[in-house]
Design an enzyme around this catalytic site. Structure first.
Site, PDB file in Angstrom:
ATOM      1  CG  ASP A  36      -2.179   0.829   0.980  1.00  0.00           C
ATOM      2  OD1 ASP A  36      -3.288   0.264   1.066  1.00  0.00           O
ATOM      3  OD2 ASP A  36      -2.055   2.043   0.672  1.00  0.00           O
ATOM      4  CB  SER A  68       2.609   3.382  -7.032  1.00  0.00           C
ATOM      5  OG  SER A  68       1.457   3.475  -7.847  1.00  0.00           O
ATOM      6  CB  SER A 147     -16.763  -2.124  -9.056  1.00  0.00           C
ATOM      7  OG  SER A 147     -17.844  -1.333  -8.619  1.00  0.00           O
ATOM      8  CE1 TYR A 160     -13.393   1.749  -8.487  1.00  0.00           C
ATOM      9  CE2 TYR A 160     -15.732   1.356  -8.836  1.00  0.00           C
ATOM     10  CZ  TYR A 160     -14.562   1.109  -8.134  1.00  0.00           C
ATOM     11  OH  TYR A 160     -14.582   0.213  -7.102  1.00  0.00           O
ATOM     12  N   GLY A 161     -15.798   2.450 -13.809  1.00  0.00           N
ATOM     13  CA  GLY A 161     -16.535   1.320 -14.392  1.00  0.00           C
ATOM     14  C   GLY A 161     -15.773   0.705 -15.563  1.00  0.00           C
ATOM     15  CE  LYS A 164     -12.517  -1.777  -9.180  1.00  0.00           C
ATOM     16  NZ  LYS A 164     -11.317  -2.431  -8.591  1.00  0.00           N
ATOM     17  CB  ALA A 192     -16.739  -3.880   1.981  1.00  0.00           C
ATOM     18  CB  ALA A 193     -18.726  -0.274   5.620  1.00  0.00           C
TER      19      ALA A 193
HETATM   20  N1  LIG Z   1     -15.822  -0.744  -0.885  1.00  0.00           N
HETATM   21  C1  LIG Z   1     -16.654  -1.126  -1.819  1.00  0.00           C
HETATM   22  O1  LIG Z   1     -17.886  -1.149  -1.637  1.00  0.00           O
HETATM   23  C2  LIG Z   1     -16.116  -1.586  -3.144  1.00  0.00           C
HETATM   24  C3  LIG Z   1     -17.036  -1.934  -4.153  1.00  0.00           C
HETATM   25  C4  LIG Z   1     -16.559  -2.425  -5.364  1.00  0.00           C
HETATM   26  C5  LIG Z   1     -15.196  -2.551  -5.540  1.00  0.00           C
HETATM   27  N2  LIG Z   1     -14.323  -2.173  -4.558  1.00  0.00           N
HETATM   28  C6  LIG Z   1     -12.900  -2.317  -4.832  1.00  0.00           C
HETATM   29  O2  LIG Z   1     -12.275  -2.969  -3.754  1.00  0.00           O
HETATM   30  C7  LIG Z   1     -10.896  -2.591  -3.708  1.00  0.00           C
HETATM   31  C8  LIG Z   1     -10.529  -2.188  -2.289  1.00  0.00           C
HETATM   32  O3  LIG Z   1     -11.213  -0.981  -1.983  1.00  0.00           O
HETATM   33  P1  LIG Z   1     -11.659  -0.554  -0.494  1.00  0.00           P
HETATM   34  O4  LIG Z   1     -13.116  -0.368  -0.530  1.00  0.00           O
HETATM   35  O5  LIG Z   1     -11.047  -1.460   0.496  1.00  0.00           O
HETATM   36  O6  LIG Z   1     -11.036   0.917  -0.429  1.00  0.00           O
HETATM   37  P2  LIG Z   1      -9.832   1.517   0.421  1.00  0.00           P
HETATM   38  O7  LIG Z   1      -9.694   2.911  -0.045  1.00  0.00           O
HETATM   39  O8  LIG Z   1     -10.023   1.265   1.869  1.00  0.00           O
HETATM   40  O9  LIG Z   1      -8.584   0.633  -0.032  1.00  0.00           O
HETATM   41  C9  LIG Z   1      -7.867   0.839  -1.211  1.00  0.00           C
HETATM   42  C10 LIG Z   1      -6.400   0.851  -0.852  1.00  0.00           C
HETATM   43  O10 LIG Z   1      -5.642   0.912  -2.080  1.00  0.00           O
HETATM   44  C11 LIG Z   1      -4.508   1.720  -1.818  1.00  0.00           C
HETATM   45  N3  LIG Z   1      -3.973   2.234  -3.078  1.00  0.00           N
HETATM   46  C12 LIG Z   1      -4.510   3.199  -3.874  1.00  0.00           C
HETATM   47  N4  LIG Z   1      -3.721   3.414  -4.932  1.00  0.00           N
HETATM   48  C13 LIG Z   1      -2.663   2.574  -4.823  1.00  0.00           C
HETATM   49  C14 LIG Z   1      -1.515   2.324  -5.613  1.00  0.00           C
HETATM   50  N5  LIG Z   1      -1.298   3.026  -6.743  1.00  0.00           N
HETATM   51  N6  LIG Z   1      -0.640   1.378  -5.218  1.00  0.00           N
HETATM   52  C15 LIG Z   1      -0.845   0.682  -4.063  1.00  0.00           C
HETATM   53  N7  LIG Z   1      -1.917   0.892  -3.267  1.00  0.00           N
HETATM   54  C16 LIG Z   1      -2.815   1.818  -3.635  1.00  0.00           C
HETATM   55  C17 LIG Z   1      -5.026   2.829  -0.918  1.00  0.00           C
HETATM   56  O11 LIG Z   1      -3.977   3.466  -0.198  1.00  0.00           O
HETATM   57  C18 LIG Z   1      -6.003   2.093  -0.023  1.00  0.00           C
HETATM   58  O12 LIG Z   1      -5.400   1.685   1.200  1.00  0.00           O
HETATM   59  C19 LIG Z   1     -10.733  -1.490  -4.738  1.00  0.00           C
HETATM   60  O13 LIG Z   1     -10.205  -2.029  -5.924  1.00  0.00           O
HETATM   61  C20 LIG Z   1     -12.138  -1.016  -4.972  1.00  0.00           C
HETATM   62  O14 LIG Z   1     -12.291  -0.427  -6.235  1.00  0.00           O
HETATM   63  C21 LIG Z   1     -14.751  -1.703  -3.369  1.00  0.00           C
END
Ligand SMILES: NC(=O)c1ccc[n+]([C@@H]2O[C@H](COP(=O)([O-])OP(=O)(O)OC[C@H]3O[C@@H](n4cnc5c(N)ncnc54)[C@H](O)[C@@H]3O)[C@@H](O)[C@H]2O)c1
Length: 299
Positions: A36, A68, A147, A160-161, A164, A192-193
């Protein structure tokens, strides 16, 4: 189900869903690269190190990585970290993500490029070096995170869509190419929250949508006993469901006209007797079936 001896790289696992996946896999014996790039705005503490500390405190094994995913160099460095620390990569979870929401008419490259770079570019950057190792060792499990915003559409998330949905194409091609090397590639569509969904869920949904209720599906797909590949699963609040891309029986005429299309619209849209092709070759078989059915209407 145990993961002793296995090495898992989980991108973006310093918070949210990735953290939950890391904690679960570590608790079942996997050694984890917690990747991260973020740091706490107040203390400067690395998100990745924070999760590593949690894992170690619970008796697990993990190493932090702050590269990254958005560049090929970053992706290579993340996988090198796994090799240097633990010798290989068995499990890769493409989870890192960002959002830059805007209605489509107002969207500029500032919102589009970083989102494509992190989600889709990121998956290529990390999966390529991991896949080469997996192919050599004849074993690997890849889980990517899509997503509903891409699968079904969501206001303000064209960038984003699109990114994904790209992950679905990537995973399905990998699934086909990798079958003979005991490598699988599957996709989850979670809800998820987390920080990403903060402010858009009410209290009741926040309570139900625990990130740790998504991780068992990731862990199952990551296990060497699980040979499922090329599939997509909706995972949220303890519910798991297969999402599939179906194709209707359709309408066929060897001399198709505009009027045929108009007059056959309900047949074209019908879901009755649909199929679920798992490759482009499967879809060609469906086309061939249409020719046969047309040429032998009674059979
Ligand atoms: N939360 C939801 O309801 C939901 C729904 C659909 C998809 N997602 C997907 O689930 C995944 C996790 O998301 P989340 O909800 O836990 O969000 P989150 O923001 O808590 O976690 C995402 C993490 O990715 C890290 N990150 C961002 N850019 C980065 C990079 N370039 N290199 C390394 N790390 C990086 C961020 O620092 C963060 O800690 C994502 O791909 C998100 O698109 C989440």
């Amino acid at each position: 189900m145990q993961f002793d001896g296995r090495v898992a790289v989980i991108t973006g696992s310093g918070s949210g869903l990735g953290r939950a996946h890391a904690l679960l896999l570590a608790s079942r014996g996997a050694r984890i690269v917690v990747n991260d790039l973020s740091r706490s705005a107040d203390t400067g503490e690395s998100y990745a190190q924070r999760v590593v500390d949690e894992i170690v405190a619970a008796g697990g094994v993990a190493v932090a990585d702050t590269n990254s995913v958005a560049t090929p160099e970053g992706g290579a460095a993340i996988i090198q970290q796994a090799v240097d620390s633990f010798g290989t990569v068995d499990i890769l979870v493409n989870n890192a993500g960002i959002v830059r929401d805007k209605s489509f008419a107002k969207m500029t490259a500032e919102q589009v490029d970083p989102v494509l770079d992190v989600h889709l570019g990121g998956a290529f950057n990390v999966t390529l070096p991991a896949y080469r190792l997996m192919k050599e060792q004849n074993h690997g499990r890849i889980i990517s995170t899509t997503s509903a915003a891409g699968l079904f559409g969501n206001f303000g998330q064209a960038n984003y869509g699109a990114a994904k949905m790209g992950l679905i194409g990537l995973s399905r091609v990998i699934a086909l190419e990798s079958a003979k090397y005991d490598i699988t590639a599957n996709i989850i569509a979670p809800i998820a929250a987390t920080a990403m969904s903060a402010g858009i869920l009410d209290e009741e949904w926040e309570r139900r949508l625990r990130p740790d209720l998504v991780s068992p599906v990731v862990a199952y797909l990551a296990h060497s006993d699980c040979t499922v590949s090329g599939e997509i699963f909706s995972v949220a609040a303890g519910r798991v469901a297969r999402i599939f891309i179906g194709e209707g029986r359709g309408f066929y005429s060897p001399d198709l006209t505009i009027e045929d299309v108009r007059d056959s619209w309900s047949t074209i849209l019908s879901e009755e007797g649909y199929s679920v092709p798992m490759s482009a070759a499967d879809e060609r078989d469906l086309l061939e079936k249409s020719f046969t059915a047309f040429e032998n209407p009674t059979s």
